[in-house]
Design a protein around this motif. Structure first.
Motif, PDB file in Angstrom:
ATOM      1  N   CYS A  36      -5.388  -5.504  -3.627  1.00 17.60           N
ATOM      2  CA  CYS A  36      -6.178  -4.562  -2.391  1.00 17.60           C
ATOM      3  C   CYS A  36      -7.534  -5.138  -1.656  1.00 17.60           C
ATOM      4  N   ASP A  93      -4.920  -1.512  -6.948  1.00 18.19           N
ATOM      5  CA  ASP A  93      -6.788  -1.761  -6.169  1.00 18.19           C
ATOM      6  C   ASP A  93      -7.020  -3.459  -6.310  1.00 18.19           C
ATOM      7  N   ILE A 108      -2.862  -4.811   0.988  1.00 14.93           N
ATOM      8  CA  ILE A 108      -2.827  -4.006   1.735  1.00 14.93           C
ATOM      9  C   ILE A 108      -2.142  -4.004   3.074  1.00 14.93           C
TER      10      ILE A 108
END
Length: 264
Positions: free
Chosen positions: A228, A225, A235
């Motif tokens: 991203c 994460d 992503i």
């Protein structure tokens, strides 16, 4: 302590290299036998260990007998040595899929037995080994085995019921990582990067990512994460990997390795 290797393939050479580099054993304390004279001569010249004439000679002299052979040749090797392995010797097997019970049955007797599953990164001192033992191996003897295995990487004791899982998650999986690295580099080559440079970038990225996970102790999803950014490039790539089933493909590959180990 006399350490005898039956089989001198890549994994045996990695183990010998680690033991010598960490000072766990001296060259004169290690000896082995190989299927071909060429292999034996190479190992002798590279590591300075003694090469004996055959498997029986190794098994008869060793305090620790390391069966560094493929499971397919157990039926040939164990009958050669089972009559000469000393009662006080410890036998260590690195063969996938061969349980403690199966190995004891092949020897026709109870013996001090350690089963381990190292992997090929041991060749550069970054191996990962799962280890289990039978009831005859003392805590002190197990500690000695773990010291040997940790001379070329990480080693952890696990219940034998998890050894086939070890095969899937670390024993076989370097091939999956190399496949991913090759594909990652291919993507960069498609974008115009020279092949050698693409491998350099891909390899360092995988190495750094693994180190980041190990040293921070964070969940891999959390680290994913962090890369991203909203509406960013990463992503977009993650979405493609999810659509193509990367996670399920990897899980199925590990499961296939486990099932194959169970059937061997």
């Amino acid at each position: 302590m006399k350490i005898g290797f039956i089989g001198l393939g890549n994994m045996a050479k990695a183990m010998i290299s680690g033991m010598l580099a960490k000072g766990i054993a001296r060259p004169e304390e290690i000896f082995g036998s190989a299927r071909t004279k060429e292999t034996g001569q190479y190992v002798k010249e590279k590591y300075g260990i003694q090469i004996l004439e055959g498997n029986r000679q190794v098994a008869a002299q060793a305090d620790i007998v390391i069966l560094a052979v493929k499971p397919q040749v157990f039926g040939e090797v164990i009958p050669q040595i089972k009559g000469v392995v000393r009662d006080d010797a410890l036998v260590m097997s690195i063969a996938a899929g061969r349980t403690i019970a199966q190995i004891e049955e092949a020897f026709g007797k109870k013996l001090k037995l350690v089963r381990c599953m190292p992997n090929t990164p041991a060749m550069v001192g970054e191996g990962c080994s799962g280890v289990c033992r039978n009831e005859l191996v003392s805590d002190g003897e197990m500690a000695q085995c773990m010291e040997l295995l940790r001379s070329f990487g990480m080693a952890e004791e696990v219940p034998e019921r998890l050894m086939n899982a070890v095969v899937g998650v670390s024993g076989s999986s370097p091939a999956f990582v190399f496949l991913f690295l090759e594909a990652l580099a291919d993507g960069a080559v498609k974008a115009g990067m020279p092949r050698g440079q693409a491998y350099h970038f891909a390899t360092q990225t995988v190495l750094g990512s693994a180190k980041l996970l190990l040293e921070t102790g964070r969940h891999p999803g959390e680290l994913k994460d962090m890369v991203c950014s909203p509406g960013g490039t990463t992503i977009e790539g993650v979405e493609i990997l999810e659509k193509k089933g990367l996670r399920s493909a990897v899980m199925e590959a590990v499961d296939a390795c486990v099932k194959k180990a169970e059937s061997m």
